[in-house]
Design an enzyme around this catalytic site. Structure first.
Site, PDB file in Angstrom:
ATOM      1  N   ASN A   9       5.151  -7.329  -2.296  1.00 17.01           N
ATOM      2  CA  ASN A   9       3.810  -7.562  -1.849  1.00 17.01           C
ATOM      3  C   ASN A   9       2.965  -8.148  -3.171  1.00 17.01           C
ATOM      4  O   ASN A   9       2.781  -7.302  -4.010  1.00 17.01           O
ATOM      5  CB  ASN A   9       2.985  -6.339  -1.378  1.00 17.01           C
ATOM      6  CG  ASN A   9       1.621  -6.636  -0.939  1.00 17.01           C
ATOM      7  OD1 ASN A   9       1.133  -7.569  -1.047  1.00 17.01           O
ATOM      8  ND2 ASN A   9       0.984  -5.475  -0.742  1.00 17.01           N
ATOM      9  N   LYS A  11       0.278  -9.397  -3.153  1.00 11.77           N
ATOM     10  CA  LYS A  11      -1.223  -9.267  -3.256  1.00 11.77           C
ATOM     11  C   LYS A  11      -1.989 -10.539  -3.446  1.00 11.77           C
ATOM     12  O   LYS A  11      -1.394 -11.531  -3.093  1.00 11.77           O
ATOM     13  CB  LYS A  11      -1.780  -7.951  -4.119  1.00 11.77           C
ATOM     14  CG  LYS A  11      -0.834  -6.701  -3.646  1.00 11.77           C
ATOM     15  CD  LYS A  11      -1.229  -5.587  -4.462  1.00 11.77           C
ATOM     16  CE  LYS A  11      -0.638  -4.399  -3.887  1.00 11.77           C
ATOM     17  NZ  LYS A  11      -0.725  -2.938  -4.446  1.00 11.77           N
ATOM     18  N   HIS A  93      -2.228  -2.330   5.456  1.00 17.40           N
ATOM     19  CA  HIS A  93      -2.213  -1.985   3.808  1.00 17.40           C
ATOM     20  C   HIS A  93      -3.364  -1.010   3.387  1.00 17.40           C
ATOM     21  O   HIS A  93      -4.574  -1.445   4.008  1.00 17.40           O
ATOM     22  CB  HIS A  93      -2.054  -3.206   2.910  1.00 17.40           C
ATOM     23  CG  HIS A  93      -1.671  -2.743   1.589  1.00 17.40           C
ATOM     24  ND1 HIS A  93      -2.435  -2.600   0.531  1.00 17.40           N
ATOM     25  CD2 HIS A  93      -0.460  -2.762   1.094  1.00 17.40           C
ATOM     26  CE1 HIS A  93      -1.755  -2.213  -0.522  1.00 17.40           C
ATOM     27  NE2 HIS A  93      -0.496  -2.342  -0.452  1.00 17.40           N
ATOM     28  N   GLU A  95      -5.147  -1.434   0.978  1.00 20.80           N
ATOM     29  CA  GLU A  95      -6.288  -2.266   0.347  1.00 20.80           C
ATOM     30  C   GLU A  95      -7.184  -2.827   1.649  1.00 20.80           C
ATOM     31  O   GLU A  95      -8.336  -2.718   1.364  1.00 20.80           O
ATOM     32  CB  GLU A  95      -5.872  -3.214  -0.560  1.00 20.80           C
ATOM     33  CG  GLU A  95      -5.301  -2.669  -1.784  1.00 20.80           C
ATOM     34  CD  GLU A  95      -4.079  -3.194  -2.649  1.00 20.80           C
ATOM     35  OE1 GLU A  95      -3.871  -4.265  -2.172  1.00 20.80           O
ATOM     36  OE2 GLU A  95      -3.369  -2.399  -3.429  1.00 20.80           O
ATOM     37  N   GLU A 163       2.771   4.476   2.019  1.00 22.17           N
ATOM     38  CA  GLU A 163       2.266   4.163   0.607  1.00 22.17           C
ATOM     39  C   GLU A 163       1.129   5.289   0.311  1.00 22.17           C
ATOM     40  O   GLU A 163       0.058   4.920   0.688  1.00 22.17           O
ATOM     41  CB  GLU A 163       1.713   2.738   0.424  1.00 22.17           C
ATOM     42  CG  GLU A 163       2.774   1.604   0.952  1.00 22.17           C
ATOM     43  CD  GLU A 163       2.529   0.459   0.433  1.00 22.17           C
ATOM     44  OE1 GLU A 163       3.149   0.028  -0.538  1.00 22.17           O
ATOM     45  OE2 GLU A 163       1.680  -0.416   0.813  1.00 22.17           O
ATOM     46  N   GLY A 169      -0.451   1.176  -7.692  1.00 17.51           N
ATOM     47  CA  GLY A 169      -1.081   0.517  -8.822  1.00 17.51           C
ATOM     48  C   GLY A 169      -1.384   1.540 -10.031  1.00 17.51           C
ATOM     49  O   GLY A 169      -2.240   1.181 -10.843  1.00 17.51           O
ATOM     50  N   SER A 209       3.920   2.398  -6.844  1.00 17.33           N
ATOM     51  CA  SER A 209       4.344   2.258  -8.322  1.00 17.33           C
ATOM     52  C   SER A 209       6.051   2.243  -8.291  1.00 17.33           C
ATOM     53  O   SER A 209       6.621   2.960  -9.158  1.00 17.33           O
ATOM     54  CB  SER A 209       3.685   3.391  -9.134  1.00 17.33           C
ATOM     55  OG  SER A 209       2.384   3.271  -9.281  1.00 17.33           O
TER      56      SER A 209
HETATM   57  P1  13P Z   1       2.249  -1.137  -6.641  1.00 17.11           P
HETATM   58  O1  13P Z   1       4.112  -1.129  -6.611  1.00 17.11           O
HETATM   59  O2  13P Z   1       1.653  -2.057  -7.755  1.00 17.11           O
HETATM   60  O3  13P Z   1       1.808   0.518  -7.129  1.00 17.11           O
HETATM   61  O4  13P Z   1       1.732  -1.429  -5.447  1.00 17.11           O
HETATM   62  C1  13P Z   1       2.191  -0.998  -4.036  1.00 17.11           C
HETATM   63  C2  13P Z   1       1.759  -1.590  -3.113  1.00 17.11           C
HETATM   64  O5  13P Z   1       0.382  -1.692  -2.650  1.00 17.11           O
HETATM   65  C3  13P Z   1       2.702  -2.278  -2.121  1.00 17.11           C
HETATM   66  O6  13P Z   1       2.158  -2.733  -0.997  1.00 17.11           O
END
Ligand code: 13P
Length: 246
Positions: A9, A11, A93, A95, A163, A169, A209
């Site tokens: 992803n 983002k 997601h 976010e 997740e 993150g 992560s």
């Molecule tokens: P990170 O791997 O940067 O923690 O993000 C995970 C994520 O949100 C994947 O959709």
């Protein structure tokens, strides 16, 4: 068996130049042919990436709206993604839920419409830190999963991404045991509330992560069928994550 699935992803990251570097390491790989690999791309780059990725990598959008067309300024529909050769979408997601206020209900409507339109969906769920600390992890992920289950007819074209928000993150990866426990509980919930066949065949992937350093241990867990990778999907170590079970 469930085919191992690794999604990247991206983002809201990437320039054409950076995308060129990512596509170069995907091409060099080598990527384990037993693994399904998908990259989640900002919408403006979807057609560009589709035109340059190797054939063993598929492309995903990171969002799509719940109807085919109309007066919805700024939105993109599943029909438009398919019209441009994009077969996957990431929905729900954390976010989208937490920064953009998407509800369980809206996400479920989006998942249902995307599937009906013919897309494959990476549907994301996961608890926040305060919910885990309050002992509500199962309640939260069951509620999020139920909202989707209530609206879709088939789980065939769904990958479920667990997740935990506190792991995204942050560098605080869930331990293999923590992730395995939730994946196992989700299968139990699916078996009771959807169908035992769905519980056994649905791929449940872990995100939060994930790095080359922790992917191998996570991949050993029997109910972890792959990963959704954020930050590390922009780096060459993504290849090692894809190959975590090789
Ligand atoms: P990170 O791997 O940067 O923690 O993000 C995970 C994520 O949100 C994947 O959709």
């Amino acid at each position: 068996g469930r085919r191992f699935f690794v999604g990247g992803n991206w983002k809201m990251n990437g320039t054409k130049s950076e995308i060129g570097d990512i596509v170069a390491f995907l091409k060099t790989g080598p990527l384990d042919p037993n693994v399904e690999v998908v990259v989640g791309v900002p919408s403006i780059y979807l057609t560009y990436v589709t035109s340059i990725v190797p054939s063993n990598v598929s492309v995903s959008a990171q969002n799509a709206y719940k109807v085919p067309k109309g007066a919805f300024t700024g939105e993109i529909s599943p029909a438009m993604l398919l019209d441009n050769g994009v077969p996957w979408v990431i929905l729900g997601h954390s976010e989208r839920r937490n920064v953009f206020g998407e509800t369980d209900e809206l996400i479920a409507e989006k998942v249902a419409h995307a599937l009906e339109a013919g897309l494959k969906v990476i549907a994301c769920i996961g608890e926040k830190l305060e919910e885990r600390e309050a002992g509500k992890t199962e309640e939260v992920v069951y509620r999020q999963t139920k909202a989707i289950a209530d609206k879709i007819k088939s789980w065939d074209n769904v990958v479920l991404a667990y997740e935990p928000v506190w792991a995204i993150g942050t560098g605080k990866t869930a331990s293999p045991q923590q992730a395995q426990e939730v994946h196992d509980k989700l299968r139990e919930w699916l078996s009771k509330n959807v169908k035992s066949d769905v519980a056994q065949t649905l791929r449940i992937i872990y995100g939060g992560s994930v790095t080359a350093a922790n992917a191998k241990d996570l991949a050993k867990e029997k109910d972890i069928d792959g990963f959704l990778v954020g930050g590390a999907s922009l780096k060459p170590e993504f290849v090692q994550i894809v190959n975590a079970r090789a």
